[in-house]
Design a protein around this motif. Structure first.
Motif, PDB file in Angstrom:
ATOM      1  N   TYR A 230       0.815  -1.222   0.000  1.00 19.96           N
ATOM      2  CA  TYR A 230       0.000   0.000   0.000  1.00 19.96           C
ATOM      3  C   TYR A 230       0.848   1.271   0.000  1.00 19.96           C
ATOM      4  CZ  TYR A 230      -3.589   3.309   1.587  1.00 19.96           C
ATOM      5  OH  TYR A 230      -4.439   4.365   1.695  1.00 19.96           O
ATOM      6  N   ASP A 262      -6.847  11.090  -2.766  1.00 20.07           N
ATOM      7  CA  ASP A 262      -7.076  10.198  -1.622  1.00 20.07           C
ATOM      8  C   ASP A 262      -8.241  10.689  -0.770  1.00 20.07           C
ATOM      9  OD1 ASP A 262      -6.563   9.809   1.441  1.00 20.07           O
ATOM     10  OD2 ASP A 262      -5.450   8.168   0.528  1.00 20.07           O
ATOM     11  N   TRP A 287     -11.725  -2.104  -4.726  1.00 21.36           N
ATOM     12  CA  TRP A 287     -10.731  -1.032  -4.596  1.00 21.36           C
ATOM     13  C   TRP A 287      -9.319  -1.589  -4.493  1.00 21.36           C
ATOM     14  CZ3 TRP A 287     -13.171   2.622  -6.475  1.00 21.36           C
ATOM     15  CH2 TRP A 287     -14.417   3.063  -6.038  1.00 21.36           C
ATOM     16  N   THR A 288      -9.162  -2.709  -3.795  1.00 23.38           N
ATOM     17  CA  THR A 288      -7.839  -3.312  -3.639  1.00 23.38           C
ATOM     18  C   THR A 288      -7.314  -3.816  -4.976  1.00 23.38           C
ATOM     19  OG1 THR A 288      -8.393  -3.991  -1.380  1.00 23.38           O
ATOM     20  CG2 THR A 288      -6.525  -5.072  -2.419  1.00 23.38           C
ATOM     21  N   THR A 291      -6.272  -0.841  -7.112  1.00 20.69           N
ATOM     22  CA  THR A 291      -5.015  -0.273  -6.620  1.00 20.69           C
ATOM     23  C   THR A 291      -3.831  -1.138  -7.025  1.00 20.69           C
ATOM     24  OG1 THR A 291      -6.208   0.622  -4.704  1.00 20.69           O
ATOM     25  CG2 THR A 291      -3.815   0.571  -4.572  1.00 20.69           C
ATOM     26  N   LEU A 295      -0.660   0.034  -9.458  1.00 16.74           N
ATOM     27  CA  LEU A 295       0.743  -0.048  -9.050  1.00 16.74           C
ATOM     28  C   LEU A 295       1.569  -0.837 -10.064  1.00 16.74           C
ATOM     29  CD1 LEU A 295       0.515  -0.651  -5.187  1.00 16.74           C
ATOM     30  CD2 LEU A 295       1.235   1.405  -6.374  1.00 16.74           C
ATOM     31  N   TYR A 314      -4.412   6.187  -8.378  1.00 17.70           N
ATOM     32  CA  TYR A 314      -3.901   5.504  -7.176  1.00 17.70           C
ATOM     33  C   TYR A 314      -4.383   6.204  -5.908  1.00 17.70           C
ATOM     34  CZ  TYR A 314      -0.798   4.354  -3.348  1.00 17.70           C
ATOM     35  OH  TYR A 314      -0.328   4.006  -2.112  1.00 17.70           O
ATOM     36  N   THR A 317      -8.217   5.279  -5.417  1.00 19.37           N
ATOM     37  CA  THR A 317      -8.523   3.896  -5.039  1.00 19.37           C
ATOM     38  C   THR A 317      -7.879   3.512  -3.706  1.00 19.37           C
ATOM     39  OG1 THR A 317      -6.639   3.110  -6.364  1.00 19.37           O
ATOM     40  CG2 THR A 317      -8.807   3.172  -7.420  1.00 19.37           C
ATOM     41  N   SER A 318      -6.658   3.982  -3.454  1.00 18.21           N
ATOM     42  CA  SER A 318      -6.019   3.659  -2.173  1.00 18.21           C
ATOM     43  C   SER A 318      -6.726   4.359  -1.024  1.00 18.21           C
ATOM     44  CB  SER A 318      -4.541   4.046  -2.210  1.00 18.21           C
ATOM     45  OG  SER A 318      -4.372   5.450  -2.363  1.00 18.21           O
ATOM     46  N   GLY A 378       2.091  -4.281  -6.444  1.00 18.79           N
ATOM     47  CA  GLY A 378       0.770  -4.565  -6.987  1.00 18.79           C
ATOM     48  C   GLY A 378       0.364  -6.016  -6.785  1.00 18.79           C
ATOM     49  N   LEU A 381      -1.131  -6.577  -3.322  1.00 18.84           N
ATOM     50  CA  LEU A 381      -2.523  -6.143  -3.201  1.00 18.84           C
ATOM     51  C   LEU A 381      -3.472  -7.102  -3.911  1.00 18.84           C
ATOM     52  CD1 LEU A 381      -0.953  -3.190  -2.767  1.00 18.84           C
ATOM     53  CD2 LEU A 381      -3.308  -2.416  -2.930  1.00 18.84           C
TER      54      LEU A 381
END
Length: 426
Positions: A230, A262, A287-288, A291, A295, A314, A317-318, A378, A381
């Motif tokens: 993350y 964010d 979302w994960t 993200t 990445l 990024y 979504t993060s 990535g 995640l």
């Protein structure tokens, strides 16, 4: 102590949201902006940058590893005295740091003492918020966590201004006074007693049941994997852009763009988490996954336009996965176990947070660029997303409940006799 059969979804809960907003700002806003003191400490104590960087690292580690202590104390005594004590410790650590004559003093004062104070504030506050909300839990959590983004903008220039006018010792004194406001945040946390509380038992019984709870353990593994990748852009994105020939100022400004995105993502995801039917874990997986894909695409993007677009995506979504990550836990373990559950998750996920950045740096040293670093981040995640699919009722499209099914069954099976009833009738 307020007694309710179920979370009120409002009322005094909005004051708890306000408390969590300022508390997240005073904890993580200070941590994110503490790099302003970094250069000053390197010059004053004439120590290598690696040794100076341990000040913040120790504070973060103590905050996360000490979260179960704050959870257990909050279960026994309530969140109000625990968070107020944490605010005093956080302020005292900054106060003693202003008299430091070596890095060891800073390790003990900021790292250990202030870190212990942060451990007693963040987890109990968010757990208390989760007990006040059920249908609006994701939105309330998203609003509370916007304090991190807003304070990151405000505190960095504020701390630099304090350094310019009062030197580092005076600046730390004023940061100590600022941290003392955590006591006021704790005072707003009115304890709430719910109907399921007598069923779940004390802290020891809760921890034992959680360690034997399969969905909770799988969720903890998923969050740890997510946490490993993350923070990679916040640590290495500027260096990656410098390798591509960017000037320092535009590269640093891109992180500010990510912070704005964010902030928007947290609020939007909080609203969606309450509006979309079904378990919140499905939204967290979405979302994960996004993200993780973003990445992995960073090494492919080389032109400024694509890099800016990826960074905005990024940031959104993060930020979006953060409030729903905290909202999944009450659905798994119930609001009665939320203090101990959140504390254990925070402790275990810190392993991923501590290992992610060094692993990324190691891959950069071995390969000579950040391609492998972002791809591996990535992949972590995406692996976490795969674990989330195994959670109960993941493919259910009915409205979620804040109580896990096994806990509801246990409560129904444990009937408490009324004074006028005999045990034989039960």
């Amino acid at each position: 102590m307020a007694y309710r059969a179920e979370p009120p979804d409002g009322g005094w809960g909005w004051m708890v949201v306000l408390s969590a907003f300022f508390q997240s700002a005073l904890v993580f806003g200070v941590l994110r902006s503490f790099g302003v003191f970094f250069v000053e400490f390197v010059a004053v104590f004439e120590e290598p940058a690696a040794r100076v960087s341990w000040i913040a690292s120790i504070g973060i580690a103590v905050q996360q590893f000490g979260s179960p202590v704050g959870s257990v104390l909050s279960t026994k005594f309530g969140p109000r005295p625990v968070v107020m004590t944490g605010g005093i410790l956080a302020a005292l650590g900054m106060l003693l740091a202003s008299f430091a004559t070596s890095l060891t003093h800073l390790y003990l004062s900021i790292g250990l003492l202030s870190g212990s104070g942060w451990a007693l504030t963040f987890t109990p506050t968010l757990a208390c918020l989760s007990r006040y909300f059920s249908r609006r839990r994701s939105l309330a959590t998203g609003l509370a966590l916007t304090g991190v983004g807003l304070s990151s903008f405000a505190f960095a220039p504020l701390f630099q201004w304090l350094l310019n006018h009062y030197a580092w010792r005076g600046a730390l004194l004023l940061v100590s006074a600022l941290s003392l406001h955590l006591v006021a945040c704790g005072a707003l946390l009115r304890p709430l007693s719910l109907a399921e509380d007598p069923v779940v038992g004390g802290p020891g019984a809760q921890i034992t049941s959680l360690l034997c709870h399969g969905p909770f353990l799988r969720y903890t593994i998923a969050i740890t994997l997510i946490n490993t990748g993350y923070f990679i852009p916040y640590v290495h994105l500027v260096a990656h852009l410098r390798d591509l020939g960017w000037d320092p100022l535009p590269a640093a400004f891109l992180l500010s763009v990510a912070a704005i995105s964010d902030l928007v993502g947290r609020v939007a995801s909080g609203w969606l988490g309450d509006a979309v039917p079904g378990p919140v874990a499905r939204l967290l997986m979405l979302w994960t996954t996004l993200t993780g894909v973003i990445l992995a695409l960073y090494p492919v993007a080389e032109v400024p336009t694509s890099l800016v677009a990826l960074t905005v995506a990024y940031g959104f979504t993060s930020g979006a996965l953060t409030p729903v990550a905290f909202s999944v836990l009450p659905e798994l373990v119930g609001t009665g176990k939320i203090y101990c559950g959140l504390g254990l998750v925070q402790m275990v996920e810190s392993i991923g947070g501590l290992l992610g950045a060094p692993l990324s740096g190691y891959l950069r040293d071995v390969t000579g660029n950040y391609t492998a670093s972002f791809v591996v981040a990535g992949a972590f995640l995406l692996a976490g997303s795969g674990v989330l699919i195994t959670l109960p009722h993941f493919f259910c499209f009915s409205a979620p409940t804040s109580k896990p099914q096994d806990l509801v069954t246990e409560a129904l099976d444990t009937k408490v006799p009324l004074p006028e009833e005999g045990l034989g009738e039960d």
